[in-house]
Design an enzyme around this catalytic site. Structure first.
Site, PDB file in Angstrom:
ATOM      1  N   ASN A 139       4.461  -5.553   5.398  1.00  0.00           N
ATOM      2  CA  ASN A 139       3.512  -6.593   5.800  1.00  0.00           C
ATOM      3  C   ASN A 139       4.146  -7.973   5.941  1.00  0.00           C
ATOM      4  OD1 ASN A 139       1.184  -4.791   5.640  1.00  0.00           O
ATOM      5  ND2 ASN A 139       1.469  -4.871   3.428  1.00  0.00           N
ATOM      6  N   ASP A 154      -2.205   7.400   9.911  1.00  0.00           N
ATOM      7  CA  ASP A 154      -1.460   6.477  10.772  1.00  0.00           C
ATOM      8  C   ASP A 154       0.022   6.730  10.564  1.00  0.00           C
ATOM      9  OD1 ASP A 154      -0.668   5.098   8.378  1.00  0.00           O
ATOM     10  OD2 ASP A 154      -2.531   3.969   8.429  1.00  0.00           O
ATOM     11  N   SER A 210       0.801  -1.226   0.000  1.00  0.00           N
ATOM     12  CA  SER A 210       0.000   0.000   0.000  1.00  0.00           C
ATOM     13  C   SER A 210       0.831   1.272   0.000  1.00  0.00           C
ATOM     14  CB  SER A 210      -0.945   0.018   1.206  1.00  0.00           C
ATOM     15  OG  SER A 210      -0.214  -0.077   2.412  1.00  0.00           O
ATOM     16  N   GLY A 246      -1.883  -4.178   1.457  1.00  0.00           N
ATOM     17  CA  GLY A 246      -1.980  -5.337   2.322  1.00  0.00           C
ATOM     18  C   GLY A 246      -1.167  -6.536   1.908  1.00  0.00           C
ATOM     19  N   HIS A 248       1.121   5.278   6.269  1.00  0.00           N
ATOM     20  CA  HIS A 248       0.634   5.790   4.993  1.00  0.00           C
ATOM     21  C   HIS A 248       0.645   7.311   4.964  1.00  0.00           C
ATOM     22  CE1 HIS A 248      -1.199   1.784   5.642  1.00  0.00           C
ATOM     23  NE2 HIS A 248      -0.798   1.617   4.394  1.00  0.00           N
TER      24      HIS A 248
END
Length: 263
Positions: free
Chosen positions: A101, A221, A38, A69, A224
């Site tokens: 991830n 967050d 992402s 993801g 991102h």
């Protein structure tokens, strides 16, 4: 009609000449393909991925195949590297960037299908704690295997380390890299392809920007960024290439003039 037939036969002749397989011709204009998560992918407001802005700084087309993801493992298992393999032509360039991830333990009963086996050896395996039939490999295995397959199609590959999370979170600068930054460098070395330490380039940029300006780039967050932040991450990537930050890559010849200076 004769001209059409002649052109068709010429096109088909690249497959077999005298019983020998011949590669398809290199495209007149190469294409850059992006494989990542992402932080590279197209996102919805108020965030975006840096891959959406790379085309501003290069002279050739960019196709962003990154998807949110995903890890090296899930991108591989879902056939997304295979999709890119089908698309590339000799001379194309593929940028691979994962890490955000890939952490966690695949041995857990709640294995999310993204965690890699720890370590850098491509022969290391473990079992998914949720799906006993799945053999899980290391980050290096997934990235290096994809790289080998893409190179076999005539593409060049650049392996990039993940972007950092907000290094000013908590009010103090902390740019300690995750293990996947080192894993990416090792994978590039093992595969014999170019490496860009995107993590360090962006971290250096954030140090230059300072805490307030960096924090403003993270509206949701600590991972991102806003479109502005994504654009800046693309600029840091481009500057790293232009400066041979980690050695020369095949991307350098396709940079537009007036390369950004952000770190």
């Amino acid at each position: 009609m004769l001209l059409k037939l002649t052109l068709l036969m010429a096109a088909l002749s690249v497959e077999w000449i005298g019983g020998t397989s011949v590669d398809w011709e290199t495209r007149a204009t190469p294409t850059i393909y992006l494989a990542g998560d992402s932080t590279m992918a197209k996102l919805s407001s108020p965030t975006d991925g840096w891959g959406q802005y790379l085309n501003k700084y290069v002279t050739i087309p960019v196709v962003n195949k990154a998807i949110g993801g995903r890890s090296a493992r899930s991108f591989f298992n879902e056939g997304r590297f295979t999709e890119i393999e089908r698309l590339v032509a000799p001379g194309d360039i593929v940028v691979i960037e994962f890490g955000h991830n890939d952490g966690g333990s695949p041995n857990s009963a709640s294995d999310n299908g993204r965690s890699d086996c720890p370590g850098t050896e491509v022969t290391t395996t473990c079992k998914s704690g949720k799906n006993a039939s799945e053999t899980v490999y290391t980050f290096g295995y997934y990235v290096e295997t994809a790289t080998t397959n893409l190179k076999a199609k005539g593409a060049s590959v650049v392996i990039s380390s993940q972007t950092p999370n907000n290094v000013w979170e908590g009010g103090k600068y902390n740019a300690a890299p995750s293990r996947f930054v080192g894993y990416a460098a090792t994978a590039a070395k093992n595969a014999g392809v170019g490496f860009v330490d995107h993590f360090q380039a962006v971290a250096n940029m954030y140090l230059k920007l300072g805490g307030d300006q960096t924090n403003a780039l993270y509206p949701k967050d600590h991972t991102h960024t806003s479109p502005e932040g994504a654009d800046l991450s693309a600029q840091a990537f481009v500057e790293a290439i232009a400066r041979d930050f980690n050695g020369t890559t095949p991307l350098k010849q396709y940079l537009k003039g007036g390369v950004p200076v952000v770190f």
